[in-house]
Design an enzyme around this catalytic site. Structure first.
Site, PDB file in Angstrom:
ATOM      1  N   LYS A 152       0.820  -1.209   0.000  1.00  6.92           N
ATOM      2  CA  LYS A 152       0.000   0.000   0.000  1.00  6.92           C
ATOM      3  C   LYS A 152       0.858   1.265   0.000  1.00  6.92           C
ATOM      4  O   LYS A 152       0.425   2.311  -0.471  1.00  6.92           O
ATOM      5  CB  LYS A 152      -0.972  -0.009   1.169  1.00  6.92           C
TER       6      LYS A 152
HETATM    7  C1  LIG Z   1      -4.572  -4.404   1.322  1.00  2.71           C
HETATM    8  C2  LIG Z   1      -3.853  -5.683   1.256  1.00  2.71           C
HETATM    9  C3  LIG Z   1      -4.239  -6.735   0.383  1.00  2.71           C
HETATM   10  C4  LIG Z   1      -5.476  -6.654  -0.492  1.00  2.71           C
HETATM   11  O1  LIG Z   1      -5.358  -5.723  -1.521  1.00  2.71           O
HETATM   12  P1  LIG Z   1      -6.662  -5.167  -2.282  1.00  2.71           P
HETATM   13  O2  LIG Z   1      -6.175  -4.049  -3.115  1.00  2.71           O
HETATM   14  O3  LIG Z   1      -7.586  -4.697  -1.187  1.00  2.71           O
HETATM   15  O4  LIG Z   1      -7.248  -6.281  -3.061  1.00  2.71           O
HETATM   16  C5  LIG Z   1      -3.459  -7.879   0.336  1.00  2.71           C
HETATM   17  N1  LIG Z   1      -2.368  -8.023   1.115  1.00  2.71           N
HETATM   18  C6  LIG Z   1      -1.971  -7.052   1.971  1.00  2.71           C
HETATM   19  C7  LIG Z   1      -0.777  -7.291   2.818  1.00  2.71           C
HETATM   20  C8  LIG Z   1      -2.692  -5.844   2.077  1.00  2.71           C
HETATM   21  O5  LIG Z   1      -2.285  -4.900   2.937  1.00  2.71           O
END
Ligand SMILES: *Cc1c(COP(=O)(O)O)cnc(C)c1O
Length: 477
Positions: free
Chosen positions: A120
């Site tokens: 993220k």
């Molecule tokens: C947010 C997140 C996901 C999922 O991603 P999306 O974009 O919501 O599908 C998967 N793994 C981790 C570690 C995350 O922080």
């Protein structure tokens, strides 16, 4: 480039107009009017670019209302060291998202070398710099209000810390996060970061945020905003690393690849879908879920049936514990041929707590054109994958990445190189690593001992009145 709503009833806007907002006024999500196309000559030229230059090339196609020199400066500032700050020494920082090869044709694309050790950061760091730029231009301010159970809140705080014109008020459930997660957030000493520990659960914190957002007068007076995963700028920033991963795993632009993506809100894999629509040769987009399999169910059966929050399992890949995939509407808009009325019809059922079923319709036949496949991974699969990678390759992966690798290996077409997206580092999920391997995950050098740093945090009852008073006291009129 103009942006339109998936529900077809909102005026088209440009990038900076949708940057700070959330949903379109008709309740839909914004998407480009048309996907920009990448020519073969561009692909050939892009293959040689650094991450920052590639990001500029890709994002220039989506962002046409920020002067090129300003956009270049924002991107250069983001994709130099900001997203490669954890001091991992086993990779090449100049690549920003290095590719690690496990065996011939099987790779992991590292996306978690940013300050909060999850993918993220890749988009959120850019968002922080874009927000600061846009707010300075408009002589405006923004107070971001959010609730977190750990990951999103810390990514937002590290992206917004020290930014002019921005304050972050982040609610977290008191005593419910790991000591590492607490330390990551509460040890930030920046004056514009306000951590608020709520006496309650995550849902209580979330309800407080909703209550404040529904008070339109308060929201307008105190310029309250969010940074949730439907934000278009976040999705567009994620498109870049699909290109980077493709170039790193192939030798020529005649080859196709498969991407495997651990999924929750469909934000990450939505960016892969967009990269493919732009012309990147992606032969398969492999969607992996954990026990919360609402998306796997759709791609297997054609039924989209969001679960209530009380039917969401708590799993050892917690960032994928979702009951409703907030970005999925973007894909459905493309699947139904960009028919806003059809999306409105489907979501009138979803928003009323129901489901829709495309099996037997023309859309079920169209689905195969979009190259998606899916699968699911459970706690036992996760432990097994983590163990196998450790024993066979000496590579330690986190629980979410393990879900992606398990489903990726299961679903890939054998002749396609497989690129598994790494979405977090194992250091964030020490308990399950301990369970799988009987040892602690390594922690990046800069984060050793952060639990001992002084912490700053406001303890608060789950009381909306108190939250409003706290915001009012900290936002000058
Ligand atoms: C947010 C997140 C996901 C999922 O991603 P999306 O974009 O919501 O599908 C998967 N793994 C981790 C570690 C995350 O922080």
């Amino acid at each position: 480039m103009r942006y339109i709503s998936t529900r077809g009833n909102a005026p088209a806007k440009n990038f900076t107009e949708i940057l700070l907002g959330g949903l379109a006024p008709d309740g839909g999500l914004y998407l480009p009017e048309q996907y920009p196309q990448v020519s073969r000559a561009e692909l050939d030229a892009w293959r040689k670019l650094s991450y920052a230059d590639l990001a500029f090339a890709v994002l220039s196609k989506f962002i046409t209302d920020i002067p090129a020199s300003d956009l270049k400066a924002i991107i250069d500032k983001t994709y130099t060291t900001a997203v490669y700050s954890n001091g991992r020494s086993d990779s090449d920082a100049s690549q920003i998202t290095p590719l690690r090869t496990l065996s011939p044709g099987v790779h992991i694309l590292e996306l978690s070398n940013g300050p909060t050790l999850a993918f993220k950061d890749m988009a959120m760091q850019l968002l922080g710099n874009l927000f600061e730029y846009a707010l300075a231009k408009q002589h405006d301010e923004l107070n971001i209000l959010g609730a977190t159970s750990g990951d999103t809140g810390s990514a937002a705080e590290y992206a917004m810390r020290g930014k002019r014109g921005i304050r972050v008020f982040m609610l977290s459930p008191n005593g419910k996060m790991s000591s590492f997660q607490r330390a990551q957030m509460y040890s930030l000493q920046d004056a514009n970061i306000y951590n608020i520990a709520i006496e309650g659960m995550f849902d209580d914190a979330q309800d407080m945020v909703k209550a404040v957002s529904n008070d339109h007068a308060f929201k307008a007076k105190y310029k309250i905003g969010t940074v949730n995963s439907i934000n278009w700028a976040r999705v567009s920033a994620q498109v870049v690393y699909y290109f980077k991963g493709y170039f790193a795993a192939t030798k020529s632009n005649d080859e196709q690849v498969a991407f495997s993506v651990p999924s929750g809100n469909f934000g990450n894999i939505c960016a892969g879908h967009i990269a493919r629509m732009m012309g990147l040769p992606i032969g398969q987009l492999i969607l992996a879920t954990n026990e919360n399999d609402v998306l796997d169910e759709f791609f297997r059966t054609g039924v989209y049936r969001p679960r209530g929050t009380d039917h969401t399992y708590q799993t050892s890949s917690p960032s994928m514990d979702i009951s409703k995939a907030s970005n999925f509407e973007r894909f459905m808009f493309d699947l139904v041929g960009r028919d806003g009325a059809k999306v409105r019809e489907f979501w009138s059922r979803v928003d009323a707590g129901g489901a829709f079923d495309i099996k037997g319709t023309e859309y079920w036949h169209s689905l195969s054109k979009f190259n998606f496949v899916s699968g699911k991974s459970t706690h036992m699969d996760r432990l097994k994958t983590i163990r196998e990678l450790w024993e066979e390759y000496g590579v330690m992966v986190d629980t979410h990445t393990a879900d992606g690798i398990k489903v990726g290996l299961e679903q890939r077409r054998p002749n396609l190189p497989l690129i598994c997206l790494e979405t977090a580092l194992p250091a964030k999920f020490a308990e399950t690593i301990q369970e799988a391997l009987g040892r602690e995950p390594e922690r990046p050098a800069g984060l050793v001992g952060i639990e001992k740093l002084p912490q700053r945090c406001e303890l608060m009852d789950a009381d909306v009145g108190k939250l409003k008073a706290y915001i009012a006291a900290n936002v000058p009129d």
